[in-house]
Design a protein around this motif. Structure first.
Motif, PDB file in Angstrom:
ATOM      1  N   TYR A 164      66.457 -20.231  31.738  1.00 43.87           N
ATOM      2  CA  TYR A 164      66.054 -19.200  32.690  1.00 43.87           C
ATOM      3  C   TYR A 164      67.224 -18.257  32.908  1.00 43.87           C
ATOM      4  CZ  TYR A 164      62.184 -22.358  33.792  1.00 43.87           C
ATOM      5  OH  TYR A 164      61.083 -23.163  33.715  1.00 43.87           O
ATOM      6  N   LEU A 165      67.006 -16.960  32.711  1.00 44.03           N
ATOM      7  CA  LEU A 165      67.991 -15.930  33.013  1.00 44.03           C
ATOM      8  C   LEU A 165      67.560 -15.270  34.318  1.00 44.03           C
ATOM      9  CD1 LEU A 165      68.411 -14.335  29.469  1.00 44.03           C
ATOM     10  CD2 LEU A 165      69.800 -16.126  30.529  1.00 44.03           C
ATOM     11  N   LEU A 166      68.343 -15.488  35.369  1.00 41.30           N
ATOM     12  CA  LEU A 166      67.942 -15.077  36.709  1.00 41.30           C
ATOM     13  C   LEU A 166      68.352 -13.640  37.019  1.00 41.30           C
ATOM     14  CD1 LEU A 166      68.868 -18.305  38.695  1.00 41.30           C
ATOM     15  CD2 LEU A 166      66.718 -17.729  37.538  1.00 41.30           C
ATOM     16  N   GLN A 167      67.648 -13.048  37.945  1.00 41.64           N
ATOM     17  CA  GLN A 167      67.961 -11.733  38.453  1.00 41.64           C
ATOM     18  C   GLN A 167      69.233 -11.782  39.314  1.00 41.64           C
ATOM     19  OE1 GLN A 167      65.088 -13.488  39.262  1.00 41.64           O
ATOM     20  NE2 GLN A 167      66.011 -14.331  41.127  1.00 41.64           N
ATOM     21  N   LYS A 168      69.821 -10.616  39.604  1.00 49.78           N
ATOM     22  CA  LYS A 168      71.063 -10.589  40.378  1.00 49.78           C
ATOM     23  C   LYS A 168      70.874 -11.129  41.787  1.00 49.78           C
ATOM     24  CE  LYS A 168      73.213  -6.759  37.868  1.00 49.78           C
ATOM     25  NZ  LYS A 168      73.784  -5.379  37.966  1.00 49.78           N
ATOM     26  N   ASP A 169      69.790 -10.739  42.440  1.00 51.32           N
ATOM     27  CA  ASP A 169      69.516 -11.210  43.802  1.00 51.32           C
ATOM     28  C   ASP A 169      68.638 -12.452  43.733  1.00 51.32           C
ATOM     29  OD1 ASP A 169      70.943  -9.088  44.945  1.00 51.32           O
ATOM     30  OD2 ASP A 169      69.186  -7.776  44.778  1.00 51.32           O
ATOM     31  N   PRO A 170      69.078 -13.581  44.296  1.00 47.88           N
ATOM     32  CA  PRO A 170      68.302 -14.824  44.196  1.00 47.88           C
ATOM     33  C   PRO A 170      67.000 -14.757  44.965  1.00 47.88           C
ATOM     34  CG  PRO A 170      70.125 -15.080  45.725  1.00 47.88           C
ATOM     35  CD  PRO A 170      70.319 -13.738  45.079  1.00 47.88           C
ATOM     36  N   LEU A 171      66.105 -15.651  44.628  1.00 47.77           N
ATOM     37  CA  LEU A 171      64.846 -15.778  45.356  1.00 47.77           C
ATOM     38  C   LEU A 171      65.131 -16.031  46.827  1.00 47.77           C
ATOM     39  CD1 LEU A 171      61.706 -16.059  45.161  1.00 47.77           C
ATOM     40  CD2 LEU A 171      62.094 -18.522  44.884  1.00 47.77           C
ATOM     41  N   ALA A 172      64.452 -15.278  47.708  1.00 47.88           N
ATOM     42  CA  ALA A 172      64.670 -15.381  49.146  1.00 47.88           C
ATOM     43  C   ALA A 172      63.636 -16.298  49.788  1.00 47.88           C
ATOM     44  CB  ALA A 172      64.611 -14.001  49.798  1.00 47.88           C
ATOM     45  N   ARG A 173      64.021 -16.910  50.899  1.00 48.39           N
ATOM     46  CA  ARG A 173      63.122 -17.824  51.606  1.00 48.39           C
ATOM     47  C   ARG A 173      61.846 -17.134  52.050  1.00 48.39           C
ATOM     48  NH1 ARG A 173      59.606 -19.860  53.351  1.00 48.39           N
ATOM     49  NH2 ARG A 173      59.339 -21.552  54.864  1.00 48.39           N
ATOM     50  N   ASN A 174      61.941 -15.903  52.522  1.00 50.92           N
ATOM     51  CA  ASN A 174      60.743 -15.231  53.026  1.00 50.92           C
ATOM     52  C   ASN A 174      59.787 -14.790  51.924  1.00 50.92           C
ATOM     53  OD1 ASN A 174      62.077 -13.039  51.945  1.00 50.92           O
ATOM     54  ND2 ASN A 174      62.542 -12.075  53.908  1.00 50.92           N
ATOM     55  N   ALA A 175      60.170 -14.986  50.650  1.00 47.45           N
ATOM     56  CA  ALA A 175      59.284 -14.644  49.541  1.00 47.45           C
ATOM     57  C   ALA A 175      58.410 -15.819  49.124  1.00 47.45           C
ATOM     58  CB  ALA A 175      60.099 -14.166  48.343  1.00 47.45           C
ATOM     59  N   VAL A 176      58.669 -16.997  49.674  1.00 49.96           N
ATOM     60  CA  VAL A 176      57.922 -18.203  49.298  1.00 49.96           C
ATOM     61  C   VAL A 176      57.001 -18.606  50.435  1.00 49.96           C
ATOM     62  CG1 VAL A 176      58.064 -20.587  48.521  1.00 49.96           C
ATOM     63  CG2 VAL A 176      59.837 -18.948  47.842  1.00 49.96           C
ATOM     64  N   PHE A 192      57.485 -18.683  39.362  1.00 49.00           N
ATOM     65  CA  PHE A 192      57.637 -17.429  38.648  1.00 49.00           C
ATOM     66  C   PHE A 192      57.309 -16.224  39.532  1.00 49.00           C
ATOM     67  CE2 PHE A 192      57.016 -20.619  35.373  1.00 49.00           C
ATOM     68  CZ  PHE A 192      58.012 -20.283  34.468  1.00 49.00           C
ATOM     69  N   PRO A 193      57.790 -15.052  39.174  1.00 54.30           N
ATOM     70  CA  PRO A 193      57.546 -13.856  39.996  1.00 54.30           C
ATOM     71  C   PRO A 193      56.059 -13.565  40.166  1.00 54.30           C
ATOM     72  CG  PRO A 193      59.260 -13.434  38.354  1.00 54.30           C
ATOM     73  CD  PRO A 193      58.664 -14.761  38.014  1.00 54.30           C
ATOM     74  N   ASN A 197      54.850 -17.197  45.258  1.00 58.88           N
ATOM     75  CA  ASN A 197      56.053 -16.371  45.219  1.00 58.88           C
ATOM     76  C   ASN A 197      55.596 -14.923  45.311  1.00 58.88           C
ATOM     77  OD1 ASN A 197      58.390 -14.971  44.677  1.00 58.88           O
ATOM     78  ND2 ASN A 197      58.767 -15.925  42.692  1.00 58.88           N
ATOM     79  N   THR A 198      55.897 -14.244  46.404  1.00 54.23           N
ATOM     80  CA  THR A 198      55.421 -12.881  46.629  1.00 54.23           C
ATOM     81  C   THR A 198      56.409 -11.825  46.150  1.00 54.23           C
ATOM     82  OG1 THR A 198      56.357 -12.841  48.867  1.00 54.23           O
ATOM     83  CG2 THR A 198      54.104 -13.658  48.631  1.00 54.23           C
ATOM     84  N   SER A 199      57.491 -12.238  45.507  1.00 49.25           N
ATOM     85  CA  SER A 199      58.541 -11.307  45.097  1.00 49.25           C
ATOM     86  C   SER A 199      58.604 -11.177  43.576  1.00 49.25           C
ATOM     87  CB  SER A 199      59.897 -11.776  45.621  1.00 49.25           C
ATOM     88  OG  SER A 199      60.365 -12.882  44.868  1.00 49.25           O
ATOM     89  N   ASP A 200      59.500 -10.306  43.123  1.00 50.27           N
ATOM     90  CA  ASP A 200      59.729 -10.132  41.695  1.00 50.27           C
ATOM     91  C   ASP A 200      60.837 -11.043  41.173  1.00 50.27           C
ATOM     92  OD1 ASP A 200      57.803  -8.077  41.357  1.00 50.27           O
ATOM     93  OD2 ASP A 200      59.205  -6.605  42.191  1.00 50.27           O
ATOM     94  N   ALA A 201      61.326 -11.937  42.001  1.00 48.83           N
ATOM     95  CA  ALA A 201      62.416 -12.836  41.625  1.00 48.83           C
ATOM     96  C   ALA A 201      61.861 -14.150  41.097  1.00 48.83           C
ATOM     97  CB  ALA A 201      63.335 -13.096  42.813  1.00 48.83           C
ATOM     98  N   LEU A 202      62.669 -14.799  40.265  1.00 49.98           N
ATOM     99  CA  LEU A 202      62.352 -16.129  39.760  1.00 49.98           C
ATOM    100  C   LEU A 202      63.188 -17.157  40.510  1.00 49.98           C
ATOM    101  CD1 LEU A 202      61.304 -18.201  37.557  1.00 49.98           C
ATOM    102  CD2 LEU A 202      63.296 -17.523  36.216  1.00 49.98           C
ATOM    103  N   GLY A 203      62.566 -18.262  40.887  1.00 47.47           N
ATOM    104  CA  GLY A 203      63.299 -19.356  41.519  1.00 47.47           C
ATOM    105  C   GLY A 203      62.781 -20.679  41.021  1.00 47.47           C
TER     106      GLY A 203
END
Length: 245
Positions: free
Chosen positions: A144-156, A205-206, A176-182
């Motif tokens: 997994y190649l992650l984005q610069k900003d990590p997955l945030a708690r309020n996105a889950v 996944f995003p 996951n309501t964001s564009d980030a991967l966690g």
């Protein structure tokens, strides 16, 4: 996992599930290992993995980079690698591992658009079962190649936490309501603070949902689930409902 056997005596075992299936594979197949199986890197990756041959037979290994998707039920489907986005360099594409030997593969990976994910599928041939069948095993090293900003708690969001009495399993639905991967790194079910039942980790996944079903044979239904991510923990509770007599 898909298994088939040809009339020429070749047993093919395709292991793409990321947890808990190795108990279904013949002993000769279980003697091959990839470690680590799953890794993640911020933005781009420079890493390595080992392939271990614990048999008394030399193994021939061919590596194939692949993409993949995972649906809401956690089912994995492998796809061609998105070479327009992911650039991957491997130190070797094919090699042999001697009996009881280990081979290390180094690689560099980067993506034009993050997050990104792929796997390096190692097709290993040369081992035999006790019945004399040749075994071809495919094991994945997942990156997994992650984005610069990590997955945030309020996105889950926990959309459901229920219990299926007939199926004797807890049912959890996350979004996951964001564009980030966690990734959920560790997880556990418990009831009234008395019993913990870990059930492993999984990616989120995003812009996606994930449904997780966890077997539960306790007399009381679980009332708490704890999900540990890299930077935060979700602790969700539900009312306890006594199991039917």
């Amino acid at each position: 996992m898909r298994t088939s056997c040809s009339l020429r005596g070749i047993l093919f075992v395709h292991c793409l599930a990321l947890a808990g299936v190795m108990g279904l594979v013949p002993r000769a197949a279980r003697a091959q290992t990839v470690r680590p199986a799953v890794v993640e890197y911020p933005v781009q990756g420079r890493g390595r993995f080992e392939l271990v041959n614990e048999t008394l037979f030399p193994l021939t290994v061919v590596l194939e980079p692949r993409g993949f998707t995972v649906d809401e039920q956690g089912n994995l489907t492998d796809l061609p690698l998105d070479t327009a986005n992911v650039e991957l360099r491997l130190s070797a594409m094919s090699f042999r591992i001697p009996p009881l030997g280990t081979y290390t593969v180094s690689y560099e990976a980067k993506a034009r658009q993050l997050p990104a994910w792929f796997m390096v599928l190692a097709a290993m041939t040369g081992a035999r079962t006790s019945a004399g069948l040749n075994v071809r095993l495919e094991l994945p090293h997942v990156v997994y190649l992650l984005q610069k900003d990590p997955l945030a708690r309020n996105a889950v969001a926990v959309r459901a936490f229920d219990f299926d009495s007939a199926g004797h399993k807890a049912v959890l639905e996350l979004e996951n309501t964001s564009d980030a991967l966690g990734r959920v790194l560790a997880s556990e079910l418990s009831v009234d603070g008395k019993r913990g039942a870990p059930f492993g980790g999984f990616p989120l996944f995003p812009r996606s949902r994930r449904r997780v079903e966890v077997p539960w044979d306790g007399h009381e239904h679980p009332d708490r689930v704890v999900l540990r991510f890299a930077r935060f923990t979700i602790d969700e509770r539900r009312p306890v409902i006594a199991a039917d007599d």
